[in-house]
Scaffold this motif. Structure first.
Motif, PDB file in Angstrom:
ATOM      1  N   LEU A 199      69.992 -78.235  72.143  1.00 42.78           N
ATOM      2  CA  LEU A 199      70.643 -77.804  70.846  1.00 42.78           C
ATOM      3  C   LEU A 199      69.307 -77.181  70.018  1.00 42.78           C
ATOM      4  O   LEU A 199      69.438 -76.125  69.418  1.00 42.78           O
ATOM      5  N   SER A 200      68.133 -77.910  70.117  1.00 43.38           N
ATOM      6  CA  SER A 200      67.053 -77.403  69.310  1.00 43.38           C
ATOM      7  C   SER A 200      66.401 -76.054  70.063  1.00 43.38           C
ATOM      8  O   SER A 200      66.189 -75.169  68.967  1.00 43.38           O
ATOM      9  N   ASP A 201      66.527 -76.071  71.216  1.00 45.32           N
ATOM     10  CA  ASP A 201      66.074 -74.789  71.752  1.00 45.32           C
ATOM     11  C   ASP A 201      66.654 -73.552  71.371  1.00 45.32           C
ATOM     12  O   ASP A 201      66.465 -72.689  71.145  1.00 45.32           O
ATOM     13  N   VAL A 202      68.189 -73.958  71.311  1.00 45.56           N
ATOM     14  CA  VAL A 202      68.956 -72.658  71.065  1.00 45.56           C
ATOM     15  C   VAL A 202      68.868 -72.260  69.568  1.00 45.56           C
ATOM     16  O   VAL A 202      68.894 -71.130  69.404  1.00 45.56           O
ATOM     17  N   LEU A 203      68.849 -73.312  68.770  1.00 41.65           N
ATOM     18  CA  LEU A 203      68.959 -73.193  67.175  1.00 41.65           C
ATOM     19  C   LEU A 203      67.450 -72.343  66.909  1.00 41.65           C
ATOM     20  O   LEU A 203      67.402 -71.167  66.177  1.00 41.65           O
ATOM     21  N   LEU A 204      66.359 -72.782  67.801  1.00 46.78           N
ATOM     22  CA  LEU A 204      64.956 -72.403  67.351  1.00 46.78           C
ATOM     23  C   LEU A 204      65.008 -70.769  68.043  1.00 46.78           C
ATOM     24  O   LEU A 204      64.498 -69.780  67.324  1.00 46.78           O
ATOM     25  N   LEU A 205      65.834 -70.451  69.096  1.00 46.77           N
ATOM     26  CA  LEU A 205      65.979 -69.258  69.577  1.00 46.77           C
ATOM     27  C   LEU A 205      66.434 -68.185  68.512  1.00 46.77           C
ATOM     28  O   LEU A 205      66.187 -66.934  68.398  1.00 46.77           O
ATOM     29  N   ILE A 206      67.563 -68.727  67.858  1.00 46.91           N
ATOM     30  CA  ILE A 206      68.525 -68.180  66.818  1.00 46.91           C
ATOM     31  C   ILE A 206      67.463 -67.838  65.564  1.00 46.91           C
ATOM     32  O   ILE A 206      67.497 -66.715  65.076  1.00 46.91           O
ATOM     33  N   PHE A 207      66.712 -68.763  65.172  1.00 44.14           N
ATOM     34  CA  PHE A 207      66.062 -68.736  64.118  1.00 44.14           C
ATOM     35  C   PHE A 207      64.921 -67.658  64.181  1.00 44.14           C
ATOM     36  O   PHE A 207      64.616 -66.809  63.428  1.00 44.14           O
ATOM     37  N   ALA A 208      64.359 -67.712  65.539  1.00 45.08           N
ATOM     38  CA  ALA A 208      63.363 -66.796  65.900  1.00 45.08           C
ATOM     39  C   ALA A 208      63.847 -65.195  65.980  1.00 45.08           C
ATOM     40  O   ALA A 208      63.167 -64.361  65.476  1.00 45.08           O
ATOM     41  N   THR A 209      64.940 -65.096  66.599  1.00 44.55           N
ATOM     42  CA  THR A 209      65.541 -63.729  66.382  1.00 44.55           C
ATOM     43  C   THR A 209      65.743 -63.261  65.043  1.00 44.55           C
ATOM     44  O   THR A 209      65.466 -62.085  64.788  1.00 44.55           O
ATOM     45  N   THR A 210      66.256 -64.062  64.143  1.00 42.65           N
ATOM     46  CA  THR A 210      66.597 -63.684  62.749  1.00 42.65           C
ATOM     47  C   THR A 210      65.467 -63.438  62.039  1.00 42.65           C
ATOM     48  O   THR A 210      65.257 -62.456  61.470  1.00 42.65           O
ATOM     49  N   LEU A 211      64.484 -64.154  62.268  1.00 46.35           N
ATOM     50  CA  LEU A 211      63.217 -63.977  61.663  1.00 46.35           C
ATOM     51  C   LEU A 211      62.388 -62.623  61.928  1.00 46.35           C
ATOM     52  O   LEU A 211      61.769 -61.836  61.265  1.00 46.35           O
ATOM     53  N   LEU A 212      62.728 -62.390  63.368  1.00 50.67           N
ATOM     54  CA  LEU A 212      62.026 -61.250  63.929  1.00 50.67           C
ATOM     55  C   LEU A 212      62.534 -59.963  63.127  1.00 50.67           C
ATOM     56  O   LEU A 212      61.848 -59.022  63.012  1.00 50.67           O
TER      57      LEU A 212
END
Length: 292
Positions: A199-212
């Motif tokens: 779950l953490s990996d997926v959320l970090l992926l989403i946060f990173a894409t949003t920030l990018l």
């Protein structure tokens, strides 16, 4: 007096952003070559093929130095009054990097020197702190910036989140190799940690894409591209390790895809250095405008 000043200037010139970025790239390339050239298994005394202990120790050293280096650079941003994304953002990310460094040290000690199964173990305490800290840091970064993403950008975020979630779910639910029977509490802890990491990996992926996408084109866009790439690298390495643990009997650390853990630490550090430089340049420009 002049010699002290010269030493200070020389030390400052060594820690320029350009030198930090070049050091990070060099470390990442050396790590890749190390994994590529020395990861082959060799026959052991009992006939089973294993990787040399010195090689596995080396992978741990590459990873540990990358995260320690990154943590120091993130904390440097936290101490800066001019940092654009907010000091608390970098404090949280810095704590995450140093926690991952400590977790890697404990994990390597258990696996290499104690010859025991390192999951679950005390190392997971540090890894959990890492993911929580990174999540807090990225949430603070999103909160500090008003998001005005276009519909196409939201579609990209949702698509990456869906793909990342699907892949993580498929790997987590694949048939597992036979493992020695463990106590019920051990299995419960392992299961909870597995799903927490997924779950953490997926959320970090989403946060990173949003920030990018949110920082794209801004003055600090390059630094957040590095952070996004670091989150993607962490996801790739974690997903590979999860797959290997489930599919490969008696899996031993050191496969080449684990180099993404090293790259993740390097990229977090490069992102911190680039934001530090961008923030200093912005501060200089603002002072110049006031004088003008």
């Amino acid at each position: 007096m002049s010699s002290t000043y010269d030493k200070s200037q020389s030390s400052k010139s060594l820690f320029t952003t350009q030198n930090i970025v070049l050091t990070g790239i060099t470390w990442g390339v050396l790590a890749f070559l190390y994994f590529l050239l020395f990861s082959a298994k060799i026959p052991g005394a009992d006939g089973t093929e294993m990787r040399a202990e010195w090689y596995v120790l080396g992978t741990n050293i590459f990873e540990a130095i990358a995260y320690l280096w990154s943590g120091i650079l993130c904390l440097r941003n936290w101490r800066s009054e001019q940092i654009v994304s907010g000091r608390n953002v970098w404090l949280a990310i810095g704590i995450g990097m140093l926690s991952y460094f400590l977790g890697g040290i404990v994990f390597g000690y258990i696996e290499i020197f104690l010859q025991q199964e390192p999951f679950p173990s005390v190392a997971d305490v540090f890894y959990v702190i890492t993911y929580l800290s990174l999540g807090v840091g990225m949430i603070l970064a999103v909160a500090s910036r008003r998001l005005h993403l276009e519909i196409s950008q939201w579609i990209i975020v949702l698509a990456i989140g869906a793909l990342g979630s699907t892949l993580a779910w498929l790997i987590s639910n694949q048939p597992q190799t036979a493992i020695p029977s463990q106590s019920s509490w051990f299995e419960i802890v392992a299961s909870v940690l597995n799903w927490f990491y997924v779950l953490s990996d997926v959320l970090l992926l989403i946060f990173a894409t949003t920030l990018l996408l949110a920082f794209w084109g801004g003055r600090v866009s390059l630094s957040w591209r590095m952070i996004a790439a670091a989150a993607f690298s962490l996801y790739i390495a974690d997903i590979w390790y999860k797959y290997a643990e489930n599919s490969i009997s008696n899996y031993q650390s050191g496969e080449i895809l684990e180099v993404f853990w090293v790259w993740s630490g390097v990229l977090f550090g490069m992102g911190a250095a680039l934001e530090y430089e961008a923030s200093l340049n912005r501060s200089r420009r603002e002072r110049g405008k006031k004088r003008g």
